[in-house]
Write a protein that holds these residues in place. Structure first.
Motif, PDB file in Angstrom:
ATOM      1  N   GLY A 197      -4.810  -0.521  -1.134  1.00  0.00           N
ATOM      2  CA  GLY A 197      -6.360  -0.415  -1.878  1.00  0.00           C
ATOM      3  C   GLY A 197      -5.846  -0.537  -3.424  1.00  0.00           C
ATOM      4  O   GLY A 197      -6.742  -1.025  -4.223  1.00  0.00           O
ATOM      5  N   PHE A 198      -4.727  -0.069  -3.895  1.00  0.00           N
ATOM      6  CA  PHE A 198      -4.478  -0.182  -5.262  1.00  0.00           C
ATOM      7  C   PHE A 198      -4.245  -1.687  -5.755  1.00  0.00           C
ATOM      8  O   PHE A 198      -4.470  -2.102  -6.916  1.00  0.00           O
ATOM      9  CB  PHE A 198      -3.179   0.619  -5.818  1.00  0.00           C
ATOM     10  N   HIS A 199      -4.026  -2.484  -4.952  1.00  0.00           N
ATOM     11  CA  HIS A 199      -3.961  -3.881  -5.555  1.00  0.00           C
ATOM     12  C   HIS A 199      -5.267  -4.306  -5.893  1.00  0.00           C
ATOM     13  O   HIS A 199      -5.229  -5.553  -6.446  1.00  0.00           O
ATOM     14  CB  HIS A 199      -3.145  -4.832  -4.543  1.00  0.00           C
ATOM     15  N   HIS A 200      -6.436  -3.834  -5.779  1.00  0.00           N
ATOM     16  CA  HIS A 200      -7.564  -4.041  -6.323  1.00  0.00           C
ATOM     17  C   HIS A 200      -7.840  -3.307  -7.609  1.00  0.00           C
ATOM     18  O   HIS A 200      -9.005  -3.573  -8.369  1.00  0.00           O
ATOM     19  CB  HIS A 200      -8.927  -3.750  -5.098  1.00  0.00           C
ATOM     20  N   PHE A 224       4.208   2.717 -10.792  1.00  0.00           N
ATOM     21  CA  PHE A 224       4.980   2.673  -9.686  1.00  0.00           C
ATOM     22  C   PHE A 224       4.178   2.635  -8.316  1.00  0.00           C
ATOM     23  O   PHE A 224       4.703   1.819  -7.305  1.00  0.00           O
ATOM     24  CB  PHE A 224       5.887   3.981  -9.729  1.00  0.00           C
ATOM     25  N   TRP A 225       3.296   3.275  -8.497  1.00  0.00           N
ATOM     26  CA  TRP A 225       2.319   3.354  -7.074  1.00  0.00           C
ATOM     27  C   TRP A 225       1.732   2.122  -6.985  1.00  0.00           C
ATOM     28  O   TRP A 225       1.278   1.549  -5.824  1.00  0.00           O
ATOM     29  CB  TRP A 225       1.716   4.439  -7.126  1.00  0.00           C
ATOM     30  N   LYS A 226       1.069   1.634  -7.925  1.00  0.00           N
ATOM     31  CA  LYS A 226       0.565   0.116  -7.639  1.00  0.00           C
ATOM     32  C   LYS A 226       1.667  -1.005  -7.261  1.00  0.00           C
ATOM     33  O   LYS A 226       1.361  -1.807  -6.320  1.00  0.00           O
ATOM     34  CB  LYS A 226       0.167  -0.519  -9.165  1.00  0.00           C
ATOM     35  N   TYR A 227       2.798  -0.682  -7.581  1.00  0.00           N
ATOM     36  CA  TYR A 227       4.198  -1.506  -7.176  1.00  0.00           C
ATOM     37  C   TYR A 227       4.387  -1.367  -5.662  1.00  0.00           C
ATOM     38  O   TYR A 227       4.372  -2.313  -4.730  1.00  0.00           O
ATOM     39  CB  TYR A 227       5.376  -1.367  -7.771  1.00  0.00           C
ATOM     40  N   VAL A 258       1.448  -2.991  -3.793  1.00  0.00           N
ATOM     41  CA  VAL A 258       1.505  -4.496  -3.728  1.00  0.00           C
ATOM     42  C   VAL A 258       2.527  -4.967  -2.793  1.00  0.00           C
ATOM     43  O   VAL A 258       2.337  -5.956  -1.953  1.00  0.00           O
ATOM     44  CB  VAL A 258       1.846  -5.010  -5.238  1.00  0.00           C
ATOM     45  N   VAL A 259       3.581  -4.167  -2.604  1.00  0.00           N
ATOM     46  CA  VAL A 259       4.808  -4.593  -1.772  1.00  0.00           C
ATOM     47  C   VAL A 259       4.073  -4.694  -0.243  1.00  0.00           C
ATOM     48  O   VAL A 259       4.349  -5.388   0.522  1.00  0.00           O
ATOM     49  CB  VAL A 259       5.966  -3.780  -1.829  1.00  0.00           C
ATOM     50  N   LEU A 260       3.427  -3.195   0.025  1.00  0.00           N
ATOM     51  CA  LEU A 260       2.737  -3.193   1.318  1.00  0.00           C
ATOM     52  C   LEU A 260       1.695  -4.484   1.739  1.00  0.00           C
ATOM     53  O   LEU A 260       1.365  -4.665   2.711  1.00  0.00           O
ATOM     54  CB  LEU A 260       2.093  -1.747   1.518  1.00  0.00           C
ATOM     55  N   THR A 261       0.838  -4.633   0.444  1.00  0.00           N
ATOM     56  CA  THR A 261       0.064  -5.543   0.676  1.00  0.00           C
ATOM     57  C   THR A 261       0.798  -6.831   1.008  1.00  0.00           C
ATOM     58  O   THR A 261       0.182  -7.669   2.048  1.00  0.00           O
ATOM     59  CB  THR A 261      -0.925  -5.987  -0.687  1.00  0.00           C
ATOM     60  N   LEU A 262       1.577  -7.395   0.767  1.00  0.00           N
ATOM     61  CA  LEU A 262       2.457  -8.483   1.003  1.00  0.00           C
ATOM     62  C   LEU A 262       3.039  -8.634   2.460  1.00  0.00           C
ATOM     63  O   LEU A 262       3.198  -9.590   2.881  1.00  0.00           O
ATOM     64  CB  LEU A 262       3.500  -8.865  -0.345  1.00  0.00           C
ATOM     65  N   MET A 263       3.233  -7.374   2.775  1.00  0.00           N
ATOM     66  CA  MET A 263       3.834  -7.266   4.216  1.00  0.00           C
ATOM     67  C   MET A 263       2.950  -7.755   5.280  1.00  0.00           C
ATOM     68  O   MET A 263       3.255  -8.259   6.182  1.00  0.00           O
ATOM     69  CB  MET A 263       4.159  -5.564   4.496  1.00  0.00           C
ATOM     70  N   LEU A 305       2.067   8.546   2.159  1.00  0.00           N
ATOM     71  CA  LEU A 305       3.138   7.949   1.100  1.00  0.00           C
ATOM     72  C   LEU A 305       2.519   7.454   0.154  1.00  0.00           C
ATOM     73  O   LEU A 305       2.882   7.424  -0.949  1.00  0.00           O
ATOM     74  CB  LEU A 305       4.303   7.312   1.965  1.00  0.00           C
ATOM     75  N   ALA A 306       1.550   6.366   0.427  1.00  0.00           N
ATOM     76  CA  ALA A 306       0.977   5.698  -0.449  1.00  0.00           C
ATOM     77  C   ALA A 306      -0.046   6.191  -1.392  1.00  0.00           C
ATOM     78  O   ALA A 306      -0.408   5.897  -2.528  1.00  0.00           O
ATOM     79  CB  ALA A 306       0.277   4.422   0.018  1.00  0.00           C
ATOM     80  N   TYR A 307      -0.890   7.507  -0.982  1.00  0.00           N
ATOM     81  CA  TYR A 307      -1.836   7.994  -1.915  1.00  0.00           C
ATOM     82  C   TYR A 307      -1.762   9.487  -2.072  1.00  0.00           C
ATOM     83  O   TYR A 307      -2.537   9.788  -3.205  1.00  0.00           O
ATOM     84  CB  TYR A 307      -3.122   7.925  -0.677  1.00  0.00           C
ATOM     85  N   THR A 308      -0.723  10.236  -1.565  1.00  0.00           N
ATOM     86  CA  THR A 308      -0.801  11.712  -1.859  1.00  0.00           C
ATOM     87  C   THR A 308      -0.557  12.093  -3.154  1.00  0.00           C
ATOM     88  O   THR A 308      -1.505  12.591  -4.030  1.00  0.00           O
ATOM     89  CB  THR A 308       0.095  12.348  -0.943  1.00  0.00           C
ATOM     90  N   ILE A 309       0.403  11.488  -3.696  1.00  0.00           N
ATOM     91  CA  ILE A 309       0.973  11.702  -5.127  1.00  0.00           C
ATOM     92  C   ILE A 309      -0.007  11.107  -6.060  1.00  0.00           C
ATOM     93  O   ILE A 309      -0.774  11.986  -7.067  1.00  0.00           O
ATOM     94  CB  ILE A 309       2.363  11.538  -5.361  1.00  0.00           C
TER      95      ILE A 309
END
Length: 550
Positions: free
Chosen positions: A270-273, A283-286, A289-294, A526-530
């Motif tokens: 969701g962060f890519h929005h 860092f978490w946006k990056y 973005v990687v997961l989005t492109l997957m 991993l993507a959201y907790t921190i």
């Protein structure tokens, strides 16, 4: 001797048809709102009777992006479950009806408050904009009703598995379970922000709202929502289109693997929005973005599978050149042609999605009307045309009527009108977006700057394209009404493709649902907790509410 057509049970058909009727009613109402929007943006029309531009924009987004899609998908999936995994039990069907009426009541409540001007907050309903509490309660009922439907489908699939130990579930039923699992996991985000933030805030129980948390929870839901729309279109491409053209499913295993990968990579992105928003560490946006492109991987797997199927079919008919198979496809059959146009539209639509998800390229198009053009290529062309193509066999199958040659020809005309209208409107949106034309703005808000004047031709083009799209809506509604009540009685097939005879046997591990869900949960954590903990710890003072956009 005439071949017996496998039919969806009549009681299950009524449940599916009820969802279809609400879906196409939403298409009509949302289409009117869309037409008025593009006419207003062109500067050639003013809204009468105090109707607000953002009131129309909210109704258009909610009715088409949320209501039309959710009702059509759930109706199609109930029919697909009944067709491939057997007739629904009485309890499962009752749960389906409870879910339907819960969703319908929620839709009526939400629509009422939008049309009365109490909820002009767009379908994203970003804080600090605040709607009447009824808007949020209605949305919550829609989500809860969909959960009830989803659990009914899970139970039905589990019952089939219990009765058929050691076998993979039917491919279409498997895909339906993946899509509803995706929906339930994703909609937890929007349910949380509505129930824990927006409803207490709109009732005055709390004075402020954490805007960043609310937007993050919304986009935790908002991006997988795109795949909730898209995966049923993929189901039709993978399972139905091979049967329609007379071919075979290229690979059962490849189809299942692509759906599992969509389940993995569609939620924690969701962060890519929110790439331009402060409060989220880069860092978490990056990472997201990687997961989005997957998600490009299962999309390419789908493209490979579909065109391999087309080529094998063509070569079985005698095609020998690289693209010789094209001349053997049934271009005069709307059940094939309409979804195929949707497939082709997904090529530029997917390319635009990569641009939107890329940190640097997104800076060029962020919050411009390019994004609106992208949505109209993906959901309003790829997804909706595939749904229209499915309706042309699904509705007559459920009603016991015939998709006549005359309706087939009209459906092809509708697809051509829709395609030309979308090419004009979406093309103008993309082009104007590159020049910085803002998203979600009416002509009157552009001001008198020379730059705003430069956008006028594009707004007029959007009005022309939007008018053609509304004509396309009227045509498809005429066809649907005919198929529901007036077409000649007959037996229309619910086409389910068969796998290639020499295809590898599908491994049983695809039905290890506990493993797939654990992987999804781990990716989400991993993507959201921190970053979510940072949002809570470092939250700025909350934002007060503002009623609507007007």
């Amino acid at each position: 001797m005439r071949e017996t057509i496998a039919k969806v049970d009549k009681k299950d058909a009524k449940l599916a048809l009820a969802h279809m009727i609400v879906a196409f009613t939403a298409l009509f109402l949302g289409g009117i709102c869309g037409l008025l929007q593009v006419l207003v943006r062109s500067g050639k029309m003013e809204l009468p009777a105090g109707i607000g531009y953002y009131q129309l924009l909210t109704a258009h987004g909610v009715l088409l992006a949320l209501i039309l899609t959710t009702f059509f998908i759930i109706g199609f999936q109930f029919a697909g479950m009944s067709r491939t995994a057997g007739t629904l039990s009485d309890k499962t069907r009752l749960a389906g009806w409870i879910g339907f009426w819960t969703m319908t009541i929620g839709t009526a409540i939400t629509t009422f408050y939008i049309l009365t001007g109490e909820a002009s907050v767009l379908y994203t309903f970003y804080a600090p904009l605040q709607a009447h509490v009824g808007f949020y309660i209605g949305l919550a009922l829609v989500v809860v009703g969909s959960w009830i439907a989803g659990f009914a489908m899970f139970v039905h699939y589990a019952k089939w598995k219990k009765q058929h130990p050691g076998q993979n579930g039917p491919l279409l039923s498997f895909m339906i379970v993946v899509n509803m699992a995706l929906w339930l996991i994703a909609s937890l985000g929007v349910a949380a922000t509505v129930l824990l933030q927006f409803i207490p805030w709109s009732l005055g129980w709390t004075e402020n709202i954490n805007v960043l948390v609310s937007r993050t929870l919304f986009w935790y839901f908002g991006h997988p929502l795109v795949y909730f729309w898209l995966l049923p279109a993929y189901m039709i491409w993978y399972v139905v289109i091979p049967k329609v053209i007379g071919g075979k499913i290229f690979s059962d295993s490849l189809a299942r693997m692509s759906f599992i990968l969509f389940l993995f990579f569609s939620v924690p992105v969701g962060f890519h929005h929110q790439l331009t928003e402060p409060g989220i560490d880069p860092f978490w946006k990056y990472i997201q973005v990687v997961l989005t492109l997957m998600v490009v991987i299962p999309s390419l797997m789908t493209a490979f599978s579909m065109f391999a199927m087309f080529e094998r079919f063509g070569r079985s008919k005698g095609a020998s050149s690289l693209f010789g198979w094209l001349r053997f496809l049934p271009w005069k059959d709307a059940r094939f042609l309409v979804p195929f146009i949707g497939m082709i539209a997904f090529i530029p639509g997917g390319a635009g999605g990569i641009i939107n998800a890329s940190h640097q390229l997104n800076q060029v198009v962020h919050n411009t009307i390019w994004v609106t053009g992208h949505f109209h290529l993906t959901i309003a062309t790829t997804v909706i045309l595939t749904f229209f193509g499915a309706a042309y066999w699904l509705i007559p199958h459920l009603t016991g009527r015939t998709f006549t040659n005359q309706l087939n020809q009209l459906a092809i005309v509708q697809a051509v009108v829709w395609s030309i209208g979308m090419l004009i409107m979406s093309g103008a949106m993309h082009w104007a977006g590159l020049y910085g034309a803002p998203r979600r703005s009416s002509f009157s808000l552009y001001g008198n700057s020379s730059q705003a004047a430069d956008w006028i031709p594009y707004q007029i083009a959007q009005a022309v394209g939007g008018t053609m799209l509304f004509l396309g809506i009227l045509l498809v509604l005429y066809i649907v009404v005919q198929l529901l009540w007036f077409a000649p009685k007959g037996d229309e097939e619910f086409p389910i493709g068969e796998t290639e005879e020499h295809a590898e046997k599908t491994p049983l591990f695809f039905d290890k649902w506990w493993l797939w869900i654990i992987i999804v949960v781990v990716l989400i954590l991993l993507a959201y907790t921190i970053p979510f903990a940072h949002m809570i710890e470092q939250a700025p003072p909350g934002s007060p509410g503002y009623r609507n956009l007007c």
